[in-house]
Each structure stands twice: as C-alpha cells, then as structure tokens.
Write a protein that holds these residues in place. Structure first.
Motif, short mmCIF file in Angstrom:
data_model
loop_
_atom_site.label_atom_id
_atom_site.label_comp_id
_atom_site.label_asym_id
_atom_site.label_seq_id
_atom_site.Cartn_x
_atom_site.Cartn_y
_atom_site.Cartn_z
N LEU A 173 16.95 -0.33 4.48
CA LEU A 173 15.75 0.08 5.18
C LEU A 173 15.83 1.50 5.70
O LEU A 173 16.83 2.04 5.98
N GLY A 174 14.44 1.98 5.83
CA GLY A 174 14.16 3.52 6.19
C GLY A 174 13.34 4.15 5.33
O GLY A 174 13.03 3.69 4.17
N LEU A 175 12.52 5.00 5.79
CA LEU A 175 11.42 5.67 5.34
C LEU A 175 11.81 7.09 4.56
O LEU A 175 10.87 7.74 4.21
N GLU A 176 12.78 7.66 5.03
CA GLU A 176 12.91 9.01 4.57
C GLU A 176 12.80 9.42 2.99
O GLU A 176 12.02 10.13 2.57
N ARG A 177 13.23 8.44 2.25
CA ARG A 177 13.42 8.45 0.90
C ARG A 177 11.95 8.07 0.46
O ARG A 177 11.37 8.80 -0.60
N MET A 178 11.33 7.08 0.97
CA MET A 178 9.91 6.82 0.55
C MET A 178 9.21 8.10 0.80
O MET A 178 8.28 8.39 -0.03
N ASN A 179 9.16 8.42 2.16
CA ASN A 179 8.30 9.87 2.49
C ASN A 179 8.36 10.88 1.38
O ASN A 179 7.36 11.67 1.06
N PHE A 215 13.32 -1.96 -3.88
CA PHE A 215 12.12 -2.38 -3.10
C PHE A 215 11.32 -0.87 -3.08
O PHE A 215 10.22 -0.67 -3.52
N GLU A 216 12.18 0.25 -2.76
CA GLU A 216 11.57 1.41 -2.96
C GLU A 216 11.16 2.01 -4.35
O GLU A 216 9.88 2.49 -4.26
N PHE A 217 11.85 1.93 -5.23
CA PHE A 217 11.52 2.01 -6.60
C PHE A 217 10.41 1.63 -7.13
O PHE A 217 9.37 2.05 -7.37
N THR A 218 10.22 0.28 -6.95
CA THR A 218 9.10 -0.54 -7.59
C THR A 218 8.11 -0.38 -6.55
O THR A 218 6.93 -0.34 -7.19
N ASP A 233 10.23 -0.87 6.37
CA ASP A 233 9.87 -1.46 5.07
C ASP A 233 9.21 -0.33 4.35
O ASP A 233 8.47 0.50 4.97
N ALA A 234 9.42 -0.29 3.24
CA ALA A 234 8.86 0.75 2.31
C ALA A 234 7.43 0.85 2.26
O ALA A 234 7.05 2.08 2.32
N MET A 235 6.80 -0.26 2.43
CA MET A 235 5.50 0.09 2.36
C MET A 235 4.75 0.57 3.82
O MET A 235 3.54 1.02 3.82
#
Length: 454
Positions: free
Chosen positions: A33-39, A126-129, A156-158
């Motif tokens: 869990l975490g949003l750094e990579r997603m952002n 979950f991040e990749f997909t 959560d990634a979303m």
C-alpha cells in the motif's frame, strides 16, 4: 520468471495471461500500500480525466453499488468506464467500457505502455494493472468513470485519482493486518477517498465517528443513509422511493434492483443519492434509473446460477467472505429456503479471514456442509476451516471435507440428486470467498455468463 522479451516486442490478444504472470513476479510484495509510485506513474503516463469520477469503498456492497451506478448511467445514454476487483474467472472482468469487458488486445497495449514508462521502478500487481486500467479509461473519451477501491481507501492505488464523488458502503471488520482491528480504524481508512468540497456518500446507517470527523475536517459535504437520505418501500414490496436532504426532487416508484438480496436497496440508495448530488453533470440520469435497476447484473452476489435439473439441486453462489457479508447472506438465506427444505453449503475460505465467525453466523440455516480446500498463498485447507467451524460450535457430524471445490461441489450435486429422488427438497449455496465462487463456476464448465449487461 517469464522471459518477456518476445512478449513485449509483439504483444497481441493471446498473451494477456503471460503479462499477468510477469506482473505477479515483478514486485516483492503482492500488496504494497502507498500512493507515491502511483502518483509518479500517473504523471509519467499523462493520465487525466475530463469527466466526473466516482470512487467506491467499503467492506461490503462496493461491487453492487458500482454495478448499479454504471447500469443507470449507461441506460441514460452516457459512456461509462467501470473498474471492479477482484475478478472471478477472467482479468477482463475488471475493465468495463460501455457495458462490455475490454478485450485482451486493449489491455495488453495498456500494460505495455505502463511497462515502458516505469523504467526500473517495480510496481505491485494492483499498481501495474490499475495504471493500465486508468490509461484505458483516460483514452476512451468517457462521460463517467467508476473506480472500486480494492483494499481500504487511503493508500489503495485507485485513491491516487481525485474523485468527484466518494461513496463508502457498509463498514465491517476485514483486512485487519492492513486496516486495523476496529470499525473506527477501518472507517477512517475508507473515508480518505472523500475530497474537500465534493459530495461524500455513506450507505452505512451507523458509520463510526472517525468517518464523520474526517469528512467534517476536510470539508466534504457528507450524506449518510438514514440521516441525510432515506428509502421507503411500497406496501406491496415492489417499488421504493428515495429522498435526499436539501434536494427538492424526490425519486418515486423506482423498481427494486435486479440483484438479489435485501441489502441491495441500501446499495441502490447510495448509487442513486450520488447521482442526485451529481445531477448537474448528468442531467439525463433519471431516464436510465428504471431500466438500469431492472437490468443490472453482477456475478456472485447471491446469484442463482443453476436451476434445479437432472444434475442436482438448485445452486446459488455468494462471494460473502467476512462477518458483515455473512450477516447479509444469512438474511437472504432465510428467505431463500422454503419451509421443510434442506440447505446445503459448499464452503471454502481464505486463512486470513474470520472463518470461525462466518461459520457461526451462517450455521443455523445450513443442514449439511461440503467444506473445500482453496488454492493460492492465502488459502485455507479444509482441515483448517473444519477446525474453525468446530470452534464455532458447528455440528461436525454434518460436515464433509474435500481437497478442492470441484470435488465438494460434485459430491453435493450427486447427493442432492439422490435426496430429490427420495422426495426431499434441497437447495445448495456456494460461498466463502471470491476464490470459492470462481472455482465453482470453473467446475461447472464456464457455462455461467460473466459480465453480461443487456
């Protein structure tokens, strides 16, 4: 590990399974869990939405709420993208565009773009997909996007996407290793999908104070079921009305949703309240309500998938996998089982779920159990589940243990045929996990339609 050299060079419709296997092996943790990579990746990929985004969180009811929201909007003539998770049989079930699953080629093309943009950065499954799904939606020229939160909300990634309307459904105890062991802790995590100044909906009639406090602290106008919006069912039980505080218009004479279960009124109320609050963006939404509710489909939510026939008893499936869902399932089963009718259960759970409590809740209406071992790293064996059931006070003389769901289902159907020949009335329910339901559907030969929206 899969060698992706040839796959990446020439992606096509036949290699989605290879991509997914590669992604599963890429990151050291299946859940990180975490949003750094997603952002970071959202910026790299240029993912932006010019249409409204609905984000849906909660312990139970997320999938149903998303499905009803999508169905109503689409029946009103809007183009909608919907992400739900997890899938039951095909990954494509997670990506709906205008009422249809995205095809392999579209998904693979988006996965390739994510892979090219990430460089040396490792991403969780979950991040990749999730990034691939968001990219598909961003390029599809949609009128609305619906994003189901997979786990919690805050990290959560979303939740990396700013929502225009956040919906939190029923709140219960689940995923305690990640979210906390109390409703108060879990509610806060889910409330973090809300955004300042944007409509916030909660369909839990008794939300913990942490959710109320967070919405107030960030300045999100909060509407709670039973306090700020309410339903009233007609005397004949066939229709319902909905009112939302502060909104003059009232929705009246609405058909009950096609999804089975008493809890679906609660989920429908949340979806429709969100649309009423977002009505400036969707002025035609009312035209899609009746048809949208009547035609909505969602696999695995108290769904009859095999009527009684020569193969055995009627079979209903439900993905219920935690105590909150088990309570809803119990209410539905009490109305499902006719007087004098036996109810048998094909039952399998994951080891990190509350197996003892789920067993205890449902056991009063189940006369026979066919307990199955599941597959995967979190799967509980039939012996582990049987131990939990014994601790819950289940009469173990009524329990049979099997190595897999297919064996448990096959035995239940075979014995139900004999019971019916002897004049006994039997119904079967398969439940306990998405994995259980998926295995049941695969055992039946994939004859059950998935993701079919009229």
């Amino acid at each position: 590990m899969i060698d992706m050299t040839e796959i990446i060079a020439a992606p096509g419709t036949g290699v989605l399974s290879d991509w997914l296997e590669f992604i599963e092996q890429l990151h050291s943790k299946p859940i990180d869990l975490g949003l750094e990579r997603m952002n970071l990746m959202i910026d790299k990929l240029g993912i932006r939405f010019s249409c409204p985004v609905f984000t849906v969180a909660g312990t139970n009811g997320k999938g149903s709420t998303c499905a009803m929201l999508e169905s109503v909007l689409r029946c009103a003539g809007y183009r909608v993208g919907m992400h739900t998770s997890p899938h039951l049989v095909r990954f494509n079930e997670r990506v709906f565009l205008d009422g249809k699953e995205a095809d392999d080629e579209t998904i693979v093309r988006a996965l390739k773009a994510v892979n090219e943009a990430r460089g040396d950065l490792t991403l969780s499954y979950f991040e990749f997909t999730g990034l691939a799904i968001l990219k598909i939606f961003a390029e599809a020229h949609l009128d609305a996007v619906i994003l189901e939160i997979g786990l919690g909300g805050r990290l959560d990634a979303m939740n990396a996407i700013d929502t225009d309307c956040g919906i939190v459904c029923a709140i219960g105890i689940d995923h305690i290793a990640f979210l906390g062991s109390t409703r108060e802790q879990i509610a806060y995590e889910k409330a973090c999908i809300y955004r300042a100044g944007r409509p916030a909906v909660c369909t839990d009639r008794n939300p913990p104070q942490t959710l109320l406090d967070h919405a107030a602290r960030i300045g999100a106008p909060l509407y709670v079921y039973g306090r700020d919006f309410e339903t009233q069912i007609s005397s004949d039980g066939k229709f319902f009305d909905l009112r939302v505080a502060g909104i003059d218009e009232r929705l009246e004479g609405l058909p009950l949703p096609a999804l089975a279960g008493a809890n679906q009124i609660q989920n429908a109320a949340g979806a429709l309240a969100a649309l009423m609050l977002m009505r400036a963006n969707f002025p035609r939404y009312r035209s899609g309500i009746a048809r949208g509710l009547e035609s909505v489909r969602l696999t695995g939510r108290f769904q009859c998938i095999k009527p009684r026939d020569e193969l055995g008893a009627e079979l209903t499936i439900d993905v219920g996998h935690n105590p909150n869902a088990a309570e809803a399932l119990l209410r539905n089963l009490k109305g499902y089982r006719a007087e004098g009718e036996e109810l048998w259960a094909v039952f399998g759970m994951l080891s990190d779920k509350d197996m003892k409590e789920v067993s205890r809740i449902v056991s009063p209406v189940v006369s026979r159990w066919f307990v199955a071992s599941l597959t995967g790293p979190r799967a509980a064996s039939s012996s582990e589940l049987c131990r939990a059931m014994k601790q819950a006070g289940v009469d173990m003389s009524r329990v049979g243990a099997f190595d897999c769901v297919a064996d448990a289902l096959g035995q239940a159907l075979a014995e139900s045929r004999k019971a019916m020949r002897d004049g006994r009335a039997v119904k079967i329910v398969g439940f306990g996990s998405f994995v259980t339901v998926s295995a049941i559907m695969q055992a039946l030969g994939g004859k059950v339609p998935l993701g079919v929206y009229p």
